[in-house]
Motif scaffolding. Structure first.
Motif, PDB file in Angstrom:
ATOM      1  N   GLU A 166       0.855  -1.194   0.000  1.00 26.21           N
ATOM      2  CA  GLU A 166       0.000   0.000   0.000  1.00 26.21           C
ATOM      3  C   GLU A 166       0.884   1.235   0.000  1.00 26.21           C
ATOM      4  O   GLU A 166       1.900   1.287   0.669  1.00 26.21           O
ATOM      5  N   GLN A 167       0.485   2.205  -0.726  1.00 28.08           N
ATOM      6  CA  GLN A 167       1.234   3.430  -0.805  1.00 28.08           C
ATOM      7  C   GLN A 167       0.650   4.437   0.190  1.00 28.08           C
ATOM      8  O   GLN A 167      -0.546   4.465   0.408  1.00 28.08           O
ATOM      9  N   VAL A 168       1.498   5.227   0.786  1.00 25.95           N
ATOM     10  CA  VAL A 168       1.024   6.204   1.765  1.00 25.95           C
ATOM     11  C   VAL A 168       1.281   7.621   1.278  1.00 25.95           C
ATOM     12  O   VAL A 168       2.367   7.938   0.842  1.00 25.95           O
ATOM     13  N   VAL A 169       0.319   8.457   1.342  1.00 30.51           N
ATOM     14  CA  VAL A 169       0.496   9.886   1.082  1.00 30.51           C
ATOM     15  C   VAL A 169      -0.104  10.600   2.281  1.00 30.51           C
ATOM     16  O   VAL A 169      -1.228  10.319   2.689  1.00 30.51           O
ATOM     17  N   LEU A 170       0.670  11.486   2.875  1.00 28.92           N
ATOM     18  CA  LEU A 170       0.244  12.013   4.174  1.00 28.92           C
ATOM     19  C   LEU A 170      -0.462  13.363   4.125  1.00 28.92           C
ATOM     20  O   LEU A 170      -0.943  13.827   5.136  1.00 28.92           O
ATOM     21  N   ASN A 171      -0.530  13.976   2.973  1.00 30.75           N
ATOM     22  CA  ASN A 171      -0.912  15.392   2.991  1.00 30.75           C
ATOM     23  C   ASN A 171      -2.276  15.718   2.408  1.00 30.75           C
ATOM     24  O   ASN A 171      -2.508  16.821   1.959  1.00 30.75           O
ATOM     25  N   VAL A 172      -3.211  14.772   2.385  1.00 28.67           N
ATOM     26  CA  VAL A 172      -4.511  15.075   1.788  1.00 28.67           C
ATOM     27  C   VAL A 172      -5.684  14.800   2.735  1.00 28.67           C
ATOM     28  O   VAL A 172      -6.763  14.483   2.315  1.00 28.67           O
ATOM     29  N   ASP A 173      -5.466  14.994   4.025  1.00 20.38           N
ATOM     30  CA  ASP A 173      -6.524  14.705   5.000  1.00 20.38           C
ATOM     31  C   ASP A 173      -7.783  15.504   4.754  1.00 20.38           C
ATOM     32  O   ASP A 173      -8.894  14.996   4.875  1.00 20.38           O
ATOM     33  N   MET A 174      -7.615  16.765   4.412  1.00 19.10           N
ATOM     34  CA  MET A 174      -8.792  17.628   4.270  1.00 19.10           C
ATOM     35  C   MET A 174      -9.653  17.166   3.093  1.00 19.10           C
ATOM     36  O   MET A 174     -10.876  17.191   3.160  1.00 19.10           O
ATOM     37  N   ILE A 175      -8.990  16.698   2.040  1.00 15.88           N
ATOM     38  CA  ILE A 175      -9.738  16.201   0.892  1.00 15.88           C
ATOM     39  C   ILE A 175     -10.503  14.945   1.286  1.00 15.88           C
ATOM     40  O   ILE A 175     -11.679  14.793   0.973  1.00 15.88           O
ATOM     41  N   MET A 176      -9.847  14.065   2.034  1.00 16.66           N
ATOM     42  CA  MET A 176     -10.537  12.846   2.457  1.00 16.66           C
ATOM     43  C   MET A 176     -11.725  13.201   3.347  1.00 16.66           C
ATOM     44  O   MET A 176     -12.764  12.572   3.300  1.00 16.66           O
ATOM     45  N   LEU A 177     -11.562  14.249   4.154  1.00 18.07           N
ATOM     46  CA  LEU A 177     -12.632  14.636   5.077  1.00 18.07           C
ATOM     47  C   LEU A 177     -13.904  15.023   4.334  1.00 18.07           C
ATOM     48  O   LEU A 177     -15.011  14.743   4.764  1.00 18.07           O
ATOM     49  N   THR A 178     -13.741  15.693   3.185  1.00 22.13           N
ATOM     50  CA  THR A 178     -14.931  16.152   2.478  1.00 22.13           C
ATOM     51  C   THR A 178     -15.498  15.132   1.507  1.00 22.13           C
ATOM     52  O   THR A 178     -16.684  15.098   1.262  1.00 22.13           O
ATOM     53  N   HIS A 179     -14.642  14.298   0.927  1.00 19.82           N
ATOM     54  CA  HIS A 179     -15.113  13.481  -0.198  1.00 19.82           C
ATOM     55  C   HIS A 179     -15.289  12.012   0.106  1.00 19.82           C
ATOM     56  O   HIS A 179     -15.981  11.316  -0.604  1.00 19.82           O
ATOM     57  N   SER A 180     -14.595  11.540   1.121  1.00 23.88           N
ATOM     58  CA  SER A 180     -14.517  10.098   1.278  1.00 23.88           C
ATOM     59  C   SER A 180     -15.305   9.631   2.493  1.00 23.88           C
ATOM     60  O   SER A 180     -15.373  10.316   3.503  1.00 23.88           O
ATOM     61  N   HIS A 181     -15.858   8.437   2.378  1.00 20.96           N
ATOM     62  CA  HIS A 181     -16.612   7.872   3.482  1.00 20.96           C
ATOM     63  C   HIS A 181     -15.653   7.386   4.567  1.00 20.96           C
ATOM     64  O   HIS A 181     -15.045   6.345   4.431  1.00 20.96           O
ATOM     65  N   SER A 182     -15.490   8.179   5.583  1.00 20.54           N
ATOM     66  CA  SER A 182     -14.679   7.832   6.758  1.00 20.54           C
ATOM     67  C   SER A 182     -13.215   7.539   6.439  1.00 20.54           C
ATOM     68  O   SER A 182     -12.550   6.828   7.186  1.00 20.54           O
ATOM     69  N   GLY A 183     -12.701   8.049   5.308  1.00 15.52           N
ATOM     70  CA  GLY A 183     -11.298   7.812   4.961  1.00 15.52           C
ATOM     71  C   GLY A 183     -10.363   8.589   5.858  1.00 15.52           C
ATOM     72  O   GLY A 183     -10.753   9.560   6.499  1.00 15.52           O
ATOM     73  N   LYS A 184      -9.118   8.140   5.934  1.00 16.92           N
ATOM     74  CA  LYS A 184      -8.111   8.895   6.680  1.00 16.92           C
ATOM     75  C   LYS A 184      -6.716   8.523   6.200  1.00 16.92           C
ATOM     76  O   LYS A 184      -6.481   7.392   5.771  1.00 16.92           O
ATOM     77  N   GLU A 185      -5.804   9.514   6.250  1.00 16.76           N
ATOM     78  CA  GLU A 185      -4.403   9.201   5.999  1.00 16.76           C
ATOM     79  C   GLU A 185      -3.834   8.625   7.286  1.00 16.76           C
ATOM     80  O   GLU A 185      -4.246   9.014   8.377  1.00 16.76           O
ATOM     81  N   ARG A 186      -2.894   7.689   7.159  1.00 13.66           N
ATOM     82  CA  ARG A 186      -2.358   7.027   8.351  1.00 13.66           C
ATOM     83  C   ARG A 186      -0.851   7.213   8.449  1.00 13.66           C
ATOM     84  O   ARG A 186      -0.152   7.252   7.442  1.00 13.66           O
ATOM     85  N   TYR A 187      -0.369   7.272   9.697  1.00 12.93           N
ATOM     86  CA  TYR A 187       1.065   7.208   9.957  1.00 12.93           C
ATOM     87  C   TYR A 187       1.483   5.741   9.895  1.00 12.93           C
ATOM     88  O   TYR A 187       0.644   4.835   9.972  1.00 12.93           O
ATOM     89  N   LEU A 188       2.824   5.532   9.805  1.00 12.96           N
ATOM     90  CA  LEU A 188       3.317   4.162   9.687  1.00 12.96           C
ATOM     91  C   LEU A 188       2.843   3.296  10.852  1.00 12.96           C
ATOM     92  O   LEU A 188       2.426   2.156  10.663  1.00 12.96           O
ATOM     93  N   ASN A 189       2.891   3.835  12.088  1.00 11.26           N
ATOM     94  CA  ASN A 189       2.490   2.997  13.229  1.00 11.26           C
ATOM     95  C   ASN A 189       1.013   2.607  13.132  1.00 11.26           C
ATOM     96  O   ASN A 189       0.610   1.525  13.567  1.00 11.26           O
ATOM     97  N   GLU A 190       0.196   3.445  12.489  1.00 13.75           N
ATOM     98  CA  GLU A 190      -1.219   3.093  12.316  1.00 13.75           C
ATOM     99  C   GLU A 190      -1.376   1.993  11.255  1.00 13.75           C
ATOM    100  O   GLU A 190      -2.214   1.101  11.389  1.00 13.75           O
ATOM    101  N   PHE A 191      -0.555   2.047  10.206  1.00 12.64           N
ATOM    102  CA  PHE A 191      -0.561   0.952   9.218  1.00 12.64           C
ATOM    103  C   PHE A 191      -0.112  -0.350   9.882  1.00 12.64           C
ATOM    104  O   PHE A 191      -0.657  -1.416   9.606  1.00 12.64           O
ATOM    105  N   GLU A 192       0.904  -0.247  10.763  1.00 15.61           N
ATOM    106  CA  GLU A 192       1.405  -1.454  11.440  1.00 15.61           C
ATOM    107  C   GLU A 192       0.312  -2.071  12.311  1.00 15.61           C
ATOM    108  O   GLU A 192       0.091  -3.280  12.285  1.00 15.61           O
ATOM    109  N   GLN A 193      -0.404  -1.218  13.049  1.00 10.36           N
ATOM    110  CA  GLN A 193      -1.493  -1.733  13.903  1.00 10.36           C
ATOM    111  C   GLN A 193      -2.566  -2.407  13.061  1.00 10.36           C
ATOM    112  O   GLN A 193      -3.090  -3.467  13.397  1.00 10.36           O
TER     113      GLN A 193
END
Ligand SMILES: C[S@@+](CC[C@H](N)C(=O)[O-])C[C@H]1O[C@@H](n2cnc3c(N)ncnc32)[C@H](O)[C@@H]1O
Length: 219
Positions: A166-193
């Protein structure tokens, strides 16, 4: 960059911003308030926006896949790779062109697959990734997990597969907030969990390009 700017400035997405205050007060999602349905379902009803969205994904992926193939060595020895939510097959087309021994499958919603040009070396399959995905020894997901919350990610049938990138991009949280159903950008430790919770034992990262990483989850 032009297709991305055209997409974020398309009226369909611009209309969402007028509902930001309402969702702060009442809850819900701006996209659904503006259009009465989720982003991915809406694409199936609006051919123009479906093309705008898919073109944006295609052009971004064209840049990233070039660098991924340069720096990432995880495709050696792979037999079948399934790109889940693979859009118009840009990623799989490039991978199978570089590694002709790999059998490639692009899997996405039927209205997205309908825009894919036929290719003799790649299978294109339409369906719902929350129900069933085609089998393969490697599952690739670019810009998929960030569209969904942890609960949705955990029910993806790909968790039974051997490998997950999976590819990670960290800088589009605001876009996910408006357009996506419960989407979120994750830090590495969140991907690990997330990976450990889904039964993966190992997480390996490779830096690719322009803030993008390949994260490989293995059982
Ligand atoms: C952010 S785009 C990423 C596309 C592609 N991976 C790329 O980066 O170019 C998310 C993709 O997930 C697909 N998708 C969303 N819900 C899906 C579902 N339930 N089943 C299959 N694909 C889905 C969308 O149609 C879209 O192509």
């Amino acid at each position: 960059m032009a297709p991305m700017l055209l997409m974020v400035q398309d009226k369909v997405l611009m209309d969402c911003w007028y509902h930001l205050k309402d969702v702060m007060v009442d809850g819900g999602l701006p996209f659904n308030k503006a259009h009465g349905t989720s982003l991915f379902e809406y694409q199936g009803k609006d051919a123009h926006f479906n093309s705008v969205f898919n073109k944006n994904m295609k052009d971004h992926t064209t840049i990233i896949i070039k660098k991924l193939l340069e720096f990432y060595r995880g495709f050696d020895g792979v037999n079948t790779i399934v790109d889940v939510g693979g859009g118009v097959s840009t990623m799989i087309h490039a991978i199978t062109s570089t590694y002709p021994c790999i059998r490639g499958i692009t899997f996405d919603l039927p209205h997205v697959i309908s825009e894919v040009l036929p290719s003799p070396h790649v299978q294109h399959i339409g369906g719902d990734m929350f129900k069933k995905v085609p089998p393969g020894d490697t599952i690739l997901m670019k810009w998929i997990l960030h569209d969904w919350n942890d609960e949705h990610c955990m029910i993806l049938p790909v968790t039974s597969e051997a490998k997950l990138a999976e590819q990670v991009v960290l800088n589009v949280d605001m876009i996910m907030l408006t357009h996506s159903h419960s989407g979120k950008e994750r830090y590495l430790n969140e991907f690990e969990q997330l990976a450990m919770g889904a039964g993966f034992k190992c997480v390996k990262t490779t830096y690719i390009y322009a803030g993008s990483w390949a994260i490989e989850f293995t059982k």
